[in-house]
Each structure stands twice: as structure tokens, then as C-alpha cells.
Design an enzyme around this catalytic site. Structure first.
Site, short mmCIF file in Angstrom:
data_model
loop_
_atom_site.label_atom_id
_atom_site.label_comp_id
_atom_site.label_asym_id
_atom_site.label_seq_id
_atom_site.Cartn_x
_atom_site.Cartn_y
_atom_site.Cartn_z
N LYS A 13 0.78 -8.99 14.09
CA LYS A 13 -0.36 -8.88 13.17
C LYS A 13 -1.08 -7.60 13.53
O LYS A 13 -1.03 -7.15 14.67
CB LYS A 13 -1.30 -10.09 13.34
CG LYS A 13 -2.20 -10.34 12.16
CD LYS A 13 -1.50 -11.10 11.05
CE LYS A 13 -2.33 -11.11 9.79
NZ LYS A 13 -1.74 -12.01 8.75
N ASP A 69 -2.52 -8.37 4.10
CA ASP A 69 -3.36 -9.55 4.42
C ASP A 69 -4.70 -9.23 3.76
O ASP A 69 -4.74 -8.42 2.80
CB ASP A 69 -3.47 -9.75 5.94
CG ASP A 69 -4.13 -11.09 6.32
OD1 ASP A 69 -3.46 -12.13 6.20
OD2 ASP A 69 -5.32 -11.09 6.69
#
Ligand code: NDP
Length: 460
Positions: A139, A179
Site C-alpha cells: 500500500k 484508492d
């Protein structure tokens, strides 16, 4: 509270409680409460099964799970439209590569910091394992806020961000995606800069445009997948989404396609939100209104109160949609910890019996426990929203094979993947003595797959 179950670690038969394990995690990762929260939830699921898997216990697999393989932090300087130099911080957490290249989104939001990205990367490990695709976990992102910035400012920021990130990623190393705050526009700018400095056109990002390597259904996948997952949960009770009234939070990528799929499957959505408040449209947010929302949010980059003004419905400033009555399903699709215990109790008191998480960890731990205790159908994010990364995996397969699959093919594969994730969670929960508990099912199934791979690969 942390339970007192025993966690046996190491060939020396060190016996450690969950409390002690968490004390260690907190001491090593101070000031990262959401990371602690995410780890604690999984520890609670996994501890009771470790006795049945002494090899995993002795190899200290769980201690390795909570330690990222690599953390990259970098400066992102850029010049705004007024000629002023701005400085943001960039991150990439390369969490776990036991079952494939690092894979997980980039988030651009002012709240981004190390602990948030570690929580998201940790969750991603389990989620990616559940997809059954060869995807490790990662991430990344930045505390940059795209809101209120011009397209040129966003481009200059993305170019600066990629100028550092490019040396750490690759189609067999680490493949980021979008995201919060990173959609098609940002992925385009990031890809363009990668191509320019690496002098190669390869699938180093997913969520790409359709004309340059993207996959059909990737933008839709997280929202569509969450709805397929909810439908599967309902089927276990001989029911379906058809005819259900649903509450959705957020109004970005996940929320938009959650509504689209609820409409396709015959349900009705009555709420949408952003960080300023929520709208309640008792007539339902039908397909035409969803198209209007896409224009508002993705093109004009407007606020959700404009929906209420345009369609003449109610707007609740500064509130979340969880107190609205008359719904059976809720799809939190905005951000972490957006359902607190009071919200959770209100939802079930009002008759909601399906909560399916499009967002990552949107329910606080006490709220999640409440859902489990009262026995509603509760699909945790790491299972329910895995359709996004699964379809990113399909995009990688198409890129590797220089192929383009049709919309129907990808949607069909997405549905199959969600059906399989659902079945895996259910069967694992059953096998480990907690039938119907999708939280334990997802945590244990994801853990075991990655843990076995780590065991096979030795101490690395
Ligand atoms: P977007 O940026 O497209 O949309 C985010 C939405 O959530 C916006 O409406 C935003 O409102 C709202 N929001 C963000 N932060 C808050 C907050 N603190 N309080 C209230 N509302 C907030 O992001 P996505 O739709 O892509 O992501 C939504 C969630 O889904 C996140 O949890 C993400 O991690 C998760 N997710 C996304 C995937 C994907 O494929 N995109 C895959 C799996 C999970 P505003 O505009 O006011 O900020």
C-alpha cells in the site's frame, strides 16, 4: 479489550498471550492506532487456531506478518499554480511477497501517514490471498490532497511522486493501483511519468485507461464485487438483494459502482455521502441519478449537497447515513472507522441485517463485535471488497498475455471470484468452529494461505 488467549511462539515454547503480543506490536509501532486495531482483530481470529498448526507457531509466522518487508518514505516536492514550492511526503509499504508481487493501492489524502498505510497493507495481505490470485501485498500514497487542486497541479504532483516511486516498482516486483484520491486521472499521470523515465511500456500500475492497457470492469470491480458478496451472504438464508432498500456511504469509486450493481440486481439505494454530510433520496438513486453523480464527482469534482439541490431531496450536513430508517442492507464505502458502536446498534435496531464493507475497516471493533453477536450477515472489507484487487489481477493477466477480455468475460470472472471468496470464508469459519462468522473465516483462510507459503520459503 484484548483477550487472554495464549499464543505459543517459537521452538523454545515461549508462551505469549494476545495481550503480550499486542504490547510488543504497540511498542514497536507507536502512534499507529489503526494499525494496532487491524492487527488485533486478526490476532483474535488466528490465536485459537495456532495450536492446530505448531509449524506456523514455531516459525514465528505471525510476528513476520506484522513486520513489512520494506518501507519506503520519500520527499515529493512540486510547484503549484502560483509558482510556490510545495512539499509532501510519499510512502510505499511493501508488506508481504510470499504469494506474488506486492499489490495494493495508492491513497492521496491529507490524513495519510505511516500507520494508516501499514493498516491498509496488512489488510491487503489477507484480502489478496482470498482472491486465489498470485498477489502479494502493499500500500502507498501521500498526504497530498487532490481536492481543490487544478489538473495541472495534480499532474505535477503525480510526476514528482513517480520520479521516486519508479525505482521501487515493476510488473513482477510491485504493482500499485488506486484508492482514495487516486482514480483514472491520477493513474494516467503516474503511468505517463513512469513510461517516460523508465523508457518502457509495462503493466506497472492497474486501473489504467482502456486505450492503454486497462481492463474493462476494473473501475466497477470493488463496488460490483461488494454487492455480489452481499448477494451470496443473502443466498445462505434463501434471500437476495432484489427488493432490498440499501444505505450507502461515500460517493467515490466504490460507492458509485456499489449503487450501480444494487440497481442491476433489483435493489434500491437511498443514501450517499461525502466528508461534509449525506443525502437521503427516498425515491431511490436510480441509473440516471448514478450517471449524474459520476459527472458531479469524477468530472466537476463537486460536493454531495449539490445532489440534494439538483434532485430536491434531504441533505444532512456533518452527519453519516446510519440512522436512516427502513433499510435492510448497509454498504459502508467511504473510509475506515465510519461506523461506531452507536451507529452499529442503531443500524440493527432499525432492521438492517446485512452489512457489507466496500471500504477498508469501516466498522470500529466494538461495532463489528455487535454485528457478530446479534447474528446479522456481516461481510468484512478484506473479503467483501476484494473484487477490486482481484480485477487488478485480471488486468495484470491481460497485460502479460497482451490480451483484452470483454466486459462480460471480466464481470463473469469477478462474480466467480466473489462466489469463491464467500464460500472459502464460510467453509473456513465452519471448519474452525465458528459457523457464519465471516470475520474469522476471512482472517483464518487468508492467514493460512500466506503462512504456508512463508513456511515453504524458509526464514526470509
Ligand atoms: P474515492 O476517493 O473515490 O471516494 C472516497 C469517498 O469517501 C468520497 O466520497 C469521500 O468524500 C469519502 N470520504 C473519504 N474520507 C472520508 C472521511 N474521513 N469521512 C467521510 N467520508 C470520507 O475512494 P474509493 O471509493 O476508491 O475508496 C473508498 C473506500 O474503499 C476506502 O476505504 C478504500 O480504501 C476502499 N477500497 C477501495 C478500492 C478501490 O478499488 N478503489 C478497493 C478496496 C477498498 P470526500 O470527497 O469529501 O473526501
Amino acid at each position: 479489550m484484548i483477550s487472554g488467549d495464549s499464543l505459543h511462539l517459537g521452538v523454545m515454547q515461549i508462551v505469549m498471550t494476545v495481550d503480550e503480543f499486542m504490547v510488543g506490536v504497540i511498542a514497536k509501532n507507536p502512534h499507529e492506532p489503526v494499525f494496532h486495531q487491524a492487527v488485533h482483530e486478526v490476532v483474535e481470529s488466528v490465536v485459537p487456531i495456532l495450536d492446530a498448526h505448531p509449524a506456523l507457531r514455531n516459525a514465528r509466522i505471525f510476528q513476520r506478518f506484522v513486520e513489512p518487508e520494506r518501507v519506503i518514505i520519500f520527499r515529493v516536492p512540486w510547484v503549484d499554480d502560483h509558482g510556490q514550492v510545495q512539499v509532501n511526503r510519499g510512502f510505499r509499504i511493501e508488506m508481504n511477497s510470499a504469494i506474488g508481487p506486492y499489490k495494493g493501492g495508492l491513497r492521496f489524502h491529507p490524513t495519510v501517514k505511516l500507520g494508516i498505510l501499514k493498516f491498509l497493507a496488512f489488510e491487503q495481505t489477507f484480502k489478496n490471498a482470498l482472491t486465489t490470485l498470485p498477489l502479494g501485498s502493499g500500500k502507498g500514497g501521500s498526504d497530498f490532497d487532490p481536492k481543490g487542486k487544478s489538473d495541472m497541479e495534480v499532474m505535477r504532483f503525480c510526476q514528482s511522486f513517480m520520479t521516486e516511486l519508479f525505482r521501487h516498482i515493476g510488473d513482477r516486483t510491485d504493482v500499485p493501483a488506486g484508492d482514495i484520491g487516486v482514480g483514472g486521472r491520477e493513474i494516467g499521470f503516474l503511468f505517463g511519468q513512469y513510461k517516460r523515465i523508465a523508457n518502457e511500456f509495462s503493466g506497472i500500475l492497474t486501473g489504467k485507461g482502456l486505450d492503454w492497457g486497462g481492463s474493462l470492469i476494473r473501475p466497477e470491480a470493488t463496488g460490483y464485487g461488494a454487492v455480489y458478496f452481499a448477494d451470496e451472504m443473502l443466498k445462505t438464508r434463501g434471500d437476495s438483494i432484489r427488493g432490498k432498500t440499501c444505505l450507502v456511504s461515500g460517493s467515490g469509486n466504490v460507492a458509485q459502482y456499489t449503487i450501480e450493481n444494487i440497481n442491476r440486481l433489483g435493489g434500491r439505494v437511498v443514501t450517499l455521502s461525502d466528508s461534509d454530510g449525506f443525502i437521503y433520496d427516498k425515491d431511490g438513486i436510480g441509473p440516471d441519478k448514478v450517471e449524474w453523480v459520476k459527472q458531479l464527482k469524477n468530472v466537476q469534482r463537486g460536493r454531495i449537497w449539490e445532489y440534494a439541490e439538483h434532485f430536491g431531496c434531504d441533505y444532512y450536513k456533518g452527519q453519516r447515513p446510519w440512522a436512516v430508517e427502513g433499510a435492510q442492507c448497509a454498504f459502508p464505502s467511504a473510509s475506515e472507522n465510519e461506523i461506531d458502536l452507536q451507529d452499529a446498534k442503531r443500524l440493527t435496531a432499525n432492521g438492517v441485517y446485512v452489512v457489507c464493507e466496500g471500504a477498508n475497516m469501516p466498522t470500529v471493533p466494538d461495532g463489528a463485535k455487535h454485528f457478530t453477536q446479534v447474528g446479522i450477515l456481516y461481510g468484512p472489507g478484506k473479503a467483501a471488497n476484494a473484487g477490486g484487487v482481484a480485477t487488478s489481477g485480471l488486468e495484470m493477466s491481460q497485460n502479460a498475455g497482451h490480451a483484452t477480455w470483454t466486459r462480460e468475460e471480466v464481470d463473469h470472472q469477478l462474480l466467480n471470484i466473489m462466489v469463491n471468496i464467500h464460500r472459502n470464508c464460510l467453509e473456513t469459519a465452519e471448519a474452525y468452529g465458528c459457523p457464519g462468522n465471516y470475520v474469522n473465516g476471512a482472517n483464518i483462510a487468508g492467514f493460512l494461505k500466506v503462512a504456508r507459503a512463508m513456511l515453504d520459503q524458509g526464514v526470509v
